[in-house]
Write an enzyme that holds these catalytic residues in place. Structure first.
Site, PDB file in Angstrom:
ATOM      1  N   ARG A 135       0.826  -1.210   0.000  1.00 51.52           N
ATOM      2  CA  ARG A 135       0.000   0.000   0.000  1.00 51.52           C
ATOM      3  C   ARG A 135       0.858   1.258   0.000  1.00 51.52           C
ATOM      4  NH1 ARG A 135      -1.594   2.280   4.508  1.00 51.52           N
ATOM      5  NH2 ARG A 135      -1.547   0.336   5.693  1.00 51.52           N
TER       6      ARG A 135
ATOM      7  N   TYR B 149     -16.131  17.082 -17.126  1.00 50.55           N
ATOM      8  CA  TYR B 149     -16.647  15.748 -16.832  1.00 50.55           C
ATOM      9  C   TYR B 149     -17.603  15.819 -15.645  1.00 50.55           C
ATOM     10  CZ  TYR B 149     -16.712  10.957 -15.107  1.00 50.55           C
ATOM     11  OH  TYR B 149     -17.109   9.725 -14.639  1.00 50.55           O
TER      12      TYR B 149
ATOM     13  N   ASP C 158      -6.395  18.675 -16.447  1.00 51.68           N
ATOM     14  CA  ASP C 158      -6.719  17.298 -16.792  1.00 51.68           C
ATOM     15  C   ASP C 158      -6.247  17.077 -18.231  1.00 51.68           C
ATOM     16  OD1 ASP C 158      -7.872  14.895 -17.608  1.00 51.68           O
ATOM     17  OD2 ASP C 158      -9.686  15.205 -16.420  1.00 51.68           O
TER      18      ASP C 158
ATOM     19  N   LYS D 103      -7.676   5.749 -19.852  1.00 47.88           N
ATOM     20  CA  LYS D 103      -8.018   6.127 -21.227  1.00 47.88           C
ATOM     21  C   LYS D 103      -6.847   5.882 -22.180  1.00 47.88           C
ATOM     22  CE  LYS D 103     -11.949   7.524 -19.384  1.00 47.88           C
ATOM     23  NZ  LYS D 103     -11.703   7.630 -17.936  1.00 47.88           N
TER      24      LYS D 103
END
Length: 383
Positions: free
Chosen positions: A53, A106, A176, A201
């Site tokens: 982690r 978005y 972004d 993406k």
């Protein structure tokens, strides 16, 4: 970052972030599927790794590759794009602070800022970020983030990153860069403070992996992101990091094909009488065309189309055969969707709701003749 003699983008995409290991000489970064790592003594970490982690060698290789592609000092990988968004907001904003978001963004980011963080006292202003004066006038003493998408999702508007960075005041400019990717656009070079990616993406590129990343030149931000990775735990898995790294190796050749195919599809659709408007920065008719040509290396693989009615828009989404009706974007396959009822449904009732007659297309890397034939038959079926 691992030093490499690679200078060109494609070479860095293949080589930066990992050298064949001294044990087995693996050309590809191994998948370190281990939750914990042996230590050489009490709190004596081997290679800096103790628990999955907190850090993992496969994930770290991806982070180094991402930093190299953005020509940045630091990058941190997360389990999804929205996990990366959430980390940035929690680091930069406190109750009573103010955030500026573009009026075409978005829906998931709007939902997070307006509904979730809004309950904790975060103030949100929706501004047309293509209007530099409007952004400048919206900046307050308590503005902590100016959040930019360029090109925007789904209207493909283009914002002048350098101009916004010049009027930001004490706010951080976050870009972004998911639509453009570091192959087409370098926000940090244009004055942005931090860059966000949904690596799901184009970077992954094959619609088979979730991921997100924050890239920055700020050492303090990197330390705080590392803290969030270890303490919150929204980290990339080793397998997801491996898949994303594998996808990045072909990013440049894929993006070249995405761009050329999208340009051809945009020009074809603009010629059809069923279409009211094509929103693609590669067209001279696009209001951001000249800015995009200066700010970007290419115009990308995303475009949106406005029809004469909502019925036509929905009909085209249901009529394509090769192009798949699905959310998301940036994979090798072409996708089509109706943002108002799909990806941007969470923006309902706000100024961010997309027009009902708008369709968004993620143009893939199929043979262009097949794509044009599919759109032609889908349009013909409207009559």
């Amino acid at each position: 970052m691992i030093e490499s003699t690679a200078q060109g983008f494609s070479s860095r995409a293949i080589h930066a972030g990992y050298e064949p290991d001294s044990h087995m000489g693996s050309i590809n970064v191994p998948i370190y599927a281990s939750t914990t790592f042996a230590q050489d003594g009490l709190a004596q970490l081997r290679g800096g790794y103790e628990y999955g982690r907190v850090a993992n060698p496969t994930v770290r290789a991806l982070e180094q590759t991402l930093a190299a592609l953005e020509e940045a000092s630091f990058a941190r990988a997360f389990s999804s794009g929205m996990a990366a968004v959430d980390a940035l907001i929690r680091i930069l904003v406190r109750p009573g602070d103010h955030v500026i978001l573009g009026n075409d963004a978005y829906g998931g980011i709007y939902r997070l800022l307006q509904h979730d963080y809004g309950e904790w006292g975060i103030e949100l202003s929706i501004v047309d970020t293509t209007d530099v004066a409007a952004v400048r006038d919206a900046v307050r003493e308590n503005t902590r983030i100016i959040w930019l998408e360029t090109p925007t999702n789904p209207a493909l508007n283009i914002t002048d990153i350098a101009a916004i960075s010049a009027v930001k005041g004490s706010a951080a400019v976050v870009v972004d860069n998911t639509f453009a990717t570091p192959y087409l656009q370098k926000p940090l070079e244009l004055g942005a403070d931090h860059v966000l990616h949904s690596t799901t993406k184009y970077l992954g590129g094959h619609s088979d992996v979730l991921g997100g990343a924050v890239v920055t030149n700020c050492a303090d931000m990197d330390e705080r992101l590392l803290y969030f990775q270890g303490n919150v735990g929204a980290v990339s898995s080793p397998f997801d990091a491996y898949l994303t790294t594998r996808g990045i190796k072909t990013l440049s050749v894929r993006m070249d094909r995405h761009c050329s195919n999208a340009q051809a599809v945009a020009e074809f659709l603009e010629s059809r009488p069923e279409v009211s408007q094509v929103l693609y920065p590669g067209l001279s008719s696009h209001p951001g065309h000249e800015l995009a040509a200066r700010q970007m290396r290419g115009f990308g693989g995303m475009l949106s189309v406005r029809f004469h009615s909502e019925e036509q828009a929905r009909g085209v989404c249901l009529n394509t055969r090769l192009v798949c009706l699905a959310e998301s974007l940036g994979g090798v396959e072409s996708l089509i969707e109706h943002p108002q009822s799909m990806t941007h449904a969470s923006a309902a009732g706000s100024v961010l709701v997309p027009p009902a007659d708008l369709v968004r297309i993620s143009v893939g890397i199929e043979d262009i003749e097949d794509l044009l034939a599919d759109f032609a038959q889908a349009l013909d079926a409207l009559h």
